[in-house]
Design a protein around this motif. Structure first.
Motif, short mmCIF file in Angstrom:
data_model
loop_
_atom_site.label_atom_id
_atom_site.label_comp_id
_atom_site.label_asym_id
_atom_site.label_seq_id
_atom_site.Cartn_x
_atom_site.Cartn_y
_atom_site.Cartn_z
N GLU A 72 -0.07 -0.42 -5.81
CA GLU A 72 1.01 0.42 -6.32
C GLU A 72 2.37 -0.08 -5.86
O GLU A 72 3.34 -0.09 -6.62
CB GLU A 72 0.79 1.88 -5.87
CG GLU A 72 -0.30 2.56 -6.66
CD GLU A 72 -0.76 3.86 -6.01
OE1 GLU A 72 -0.42 4.11 -4.83
OE2 GLU A 72 -1.49 4.61 -6.68
N ASP A 73 2.44 -0.54 -4.62
CA ASP A 73 3.70 -1.07 -4.09
C ASP A 73 4.18 -2.27 -4.89
O ASP A 73 5.39 -2.54 -4.95
CB ASP A 73 3.54 -1.51 -2.62
CG ASP A 73 3.42 -0.32 -1.68
OD1 ASP A 73 2.96 -0.50 -0.54
OD2 ASP A 73 3.79 0.79 -2.12
N ALA A 74 3.26 -3.00 -5.48
CA ALA A 74 3.65 -4.18 -6.25
C ALA A 74 4.15 -3.80 -7.63
O ALA A 74 4.56 -4.67 -8.41
CB ALA A 74 2.46 -5.14 -6.38
N GLY A 75 4.11 -2.51 -7.95
CA GLY A 75 4.65 -2.05 -9.22
C GLY A 75 3.62 -1.63 -10.25
O GLY A 75 3.96 -1.25 -11.36
N GLU B 164 0.76 0.68 -12.08
CA GLU B 164 0.56 2.12 -12.24
C GLU B 164 -0.86 2.40 -12.70
O GLU B 164 -1.57 1.50 -13.13
CB GLU B 164 1.58 2.65 -13.26
CG GLU B 164 2.99 2.51 -12.74
CD GLU B 164 4.02 3.03 -13.72
OE1 GLU B 164 4.99 2.31 -14.01
OE2 GLU B 164 3.86 4.18 -14.21
N GLU C 3 -2.86 1.41 -2.44
CA GLU C 3 -1.43 1.60 -2.16
C GLU C 3 -0.65 0.29 -2.26
O GLU C 3 0.47 0.24 -2.77
CB GLU C 3 -1.23 2.23 -0.77
CG GLU C 3 -1.52 3.71 -0.75
CD GLU C 3 -1.67 4.25 0.67
OE1 GLU C 3 -1.03 3.69 1.60
OE2 GLU C 3 -2.44 5.22 0.85
N MET C 4 -1.26 -0.79 -1.78
CA MET C 4 -0.60 -2.10 -1.87
C MET C 4 -0.38 -2.49 -3.32
O MET C 4 0.67 -3.05 -3.69
CB MET C 4 -1.45 -3.17 -1.17
CG MET C 4 -1.48 -3.05 0.33
SD MET C 4 -2.64 -4.20 1.09
CE MET C 4 -1.74 -5.73 1.02
N HIS D 9 1.78 -9.04 -10.99
CA HIS D 9 2.58 -8.12 -11.79
C HIS D 9 3.55 -8.87 -12.70
O HIS D 9 3.73 -8.54 -13.88
CB HIS D 9 3.35 -7.17 -10.86
CG HIS D 9 3.99 -6.02 -11.57
ND1 HIS D 9 5.30 -6.06 -12.01
CD2 HIS D 9 3.50 -4.81 -11.93
CE1 HIS D 9 5.59 -4.91 -12.60
NE2 HIS D 9 4.52 -4.14 -12.57
N ASP E 39 0.56 -9.20 -0.50
CA ASP E 39 1.60 -8.49 -1.26
C ASP E 39 2.29 -9.42 -2.25
O ASP E 39 2.60 -9.03 -3.38
CB ASP E 39 2.62 -7.84 -0.30
CG ASP E 39 3.22 -8.83 0.69
OD1 ASP E 39 4.28 -8.53 1.25
OD2 ASP E 39 2.62 -9.91 0.90
N GLN F 279 2.51 -9.16 -6.29
CA GLN F 279 3.78 -9.20 -7.02
C GLN F 279 3.74 -10.26 -8.13
O GLN F 279 4.23 -10.02 -9.23
CB GLN F 279 4.93 -9.51 -6.07
CG GLN F 279 5.39 -8.29 -5.27
CD GLN F 279 6.26 -8.72 -4.09
OE1 GLN F 279 6.97 -9.71 -4.16
NE2 GLN F 279 6.18 -7.95 -3.01
N GLU G 46 -6.14 1.86 1.07
CA GLU G 46 -5.00 1.03 1.51
C GLU G 46 -4.66 -0.02 0.48
O GLU G 46 -3.49 -0.28 0.18
CB GLU G 46 -5.33 0.36 2.85
CG GLU G 46 -5.27 1.30 4.03
CD GLU G 46 -5.85 0.69 5.29
OE1 GLU G 46 -5.38 1.02 6.39
OE2 GLU G 46 -6.80 -0.12 5.18
#
Lengths: 253, 266
Positions: free
Chosen positions: A228-231, A233, A225-226, A159, A152, A156, A222
């Protein structure tokens, strides 16, 4: 090429900055990359007690970076030969497809993480990149993110260093979608690959780790989704070779 | 082949979806502490052993400097022969003592000064001289990994560590010719497939002249002595340093070794 001591040396050639990693001890730099050293962690001291996986083994998070480092130190010499033997050359097609998807053009600022050898390189930590924000047009990582202790955080960081509009691309082993092929793949992975590692490289354990770490990595959905969680799109993925590998893509908008 | 595939696939049927440590206990659980029979043990399925045997055999031929491959070949093909050796050791009082006490030969266990101080012509002295002249060390023997029985793992380890003693007993240098002679002796003595394969395929790279000497003199001598001598794993070498080499040879029925040149290409 940098000497053993100096680590932040890079040169860019024309249109492409390719940052690649080499091992080097540098105080203040932690690394959970393959080919990176393990230094002291400055953040999250409380996390030292938590555990994570190293293949099918359970280790402390603190240990994992060092163990991964030793694996890659061990396989470095025969890395290319082994890749060709294990995948029968197919890994080259996967990497070609990644490049094709990327469509790089003159002027593209590209960061390739966990890249190994190449034109210009910088030692760093995927979880804490030595670059400013909003720097790159494309961030790629091929067969590297699986080995990072905190995926994760690596996402990040990806990103952060990408410019707005920049693209994240990841080529990584994933989950096979066909049950018959899955069984054959498992058979091949667990029965043949460590034997290849032993016979060709004299190293059973590193290749055992390889096939186990593939099983520990999240599935296509999965991982999507990870990302996407980091921002990121517009995250998509494409499975290759029945899902043995997948290319995930996301944009920083 | 079908049975091998089936037996290899059996544990894999448990795999499905996200695999974690629990799901693969049959396949992998042995790896991390539980189920390891000795330090360094890597449990392998029959299919893996077969692939390892084939791969190590091929690699040893292709690159004779891969001593690790010779060791792997020995471990993956030696099960039956190792059981026979172990049983022979159990029946012999000196051999049984070795099995019980599990002595290991390495630089850390050898008292080199004591060996050097031994009288000229003693086994210990000659062994030391052999190590010096051939520039070898007892520490280069790979540890056992693929034998799935802890006692047999020791037996093959002992065989490996005793190899240098055999060179001394047989008066053979460590060049390719000397190694082949020792392999023939070991093949007859132990019946290990790896020794038999090494004895048969080792000479492939020899010159015609060396081959001639090998076939006419050296192999017959090695085989005769191998058959005549009692099991060489039944000797507690560490307790025989003072024994004169010639007396030890006489005890084993080993005749005067033919001369093999130490230097020069094989």
């Amino acid at each position: 090429m940098a000497t053993h001591r100096s680590c932040a040396l890079w040169s860019y050639c024309g249109r492409r900055w390719s940052r690649l990693m080499r091992c080097c001890r540098l105080p203040g730099f932690r690394s959970s990359w393959p080919r990176g050293p393990l230094g002291a962690r400055h953040l999250s001291q409380e996390k030292q007690a938590t555990e994570t996986h190293f293949g099918f083994e359970t280790v402390s998070e603190k240990e994992k970076g060092g163990k991964v480092y030793h694996v890659f130190e061990s396989v470095a010499k025969k890395y290319d030969v082994m890749n060709d033997m294990m995948s029968l050359g197919i890994h080259r097609i996967w990497k070609d497809l990644l490049l094709w998807k990327m469509h790089p053009f003159p002027g593209t600022q590209l960061l390739d993480v966990a890249g190994g050898t190449g034109l210009a390189w910088v030692l760093g930590d995927a979880e804490e990149l030595p670059f400013d924000d909003d720097k790159f047009d494309v961030y790629t990582i091929a067969f590297g993110i699986r080995n990072v202790t905190h995926i994760d955080q690596a996402l990040q960081e990806a990103h952060r260093v990408l410019k707005p509009g920049g693209r994240f691309l990841c080529l990584e082993f994933s989950q096979v979608n066909n049950p018959l092929i899955s069984r054959l793949y498992d058979l091949y992975s667990f029965q043949v690959i460590p034997v290849l590692g032993e016979v060709i490289a004299g190293d059973w354990k590193s290749y055992q780790y390889l096939v186990e770490s593939i099983r520990q990595f999240p599935s296509q959905e999965e991982f999507k989704e990870m990302i996407e969680d980091a921002g990121f799109e517009k995250v998509t993925y494409e499975s290759l070779t029945s899902g043995i590998v997948a290319i995930h893509s996301g944009f920083k908008l | 082949m079908a049975t091998l595939l089936r037996s290899a696939l059996r544990p894999l049927r448990q795999l499905g979806g996200r695999r974690g440590p629990a799901a693969d206990v049959r396949l992998r659980g042995v790896r991390h502490g539980a189920g390891l029979l000795y330090p360094g043990h890597i449990p392998t399925s029959p299919l893996q052993k077969l692939l390892l045997a084939a791969g190590s055999a091929g690699m040893s031929l292709y690159n004779p400097y891969r001593h690790d491959m010779v060791a792997v070949l020995g471990e993956t093909t030696g099960h039956r022969a190792l059981k026979v050796l172990r049983d022979q050791m159990r029946k012999d009082p000196e051999g049984a003592k070795i099995l019980q006490e599990r002595p290991r030969i390495s630089l850390s266990t050898l008292d080199l000064d004591k060996l050097r101080s031994l009288p000229e012509g003693s086994f210990g002295q000659e062994y030391l001289r052999f190590l010096d002249v051939n520039r070898v060390s007892p520490d280069t023997r790979a540890p056992t990994r693929f034998v799935d029985n802890e006692e047999l793992a020791y037996v093959i380890q002992r065989y490996r560590e005793v190899h240098d003693m055999l060179h001394t007993l047989l008066g053979m240098p460590t060049n390719i010719l000397g190694e082949i002679v020792v392999k023939w002796f070991e093949a007859v003595q132990t019946g290990l497939p790896m020794c038999i394969l090494g004895a048969l395929f080792g000479p492939i790279r020899l010159s015609a002249q060396s081959l001639q000497v090998l076939v006419s003199e050296l192999i017959p001598w090695a085989m005769q002595n191998g058959r005549r001598a009692p099991c060489v794993l039944n000797l507690y070498y560490e307790q025989r340093w003072e024994q004169p080499l010639l007396a030890l040879r006489a005890e084993l029925g080993i005749t005067e070794p033919p001369t093999v040149h130490v230097r020069g290409p094989a």
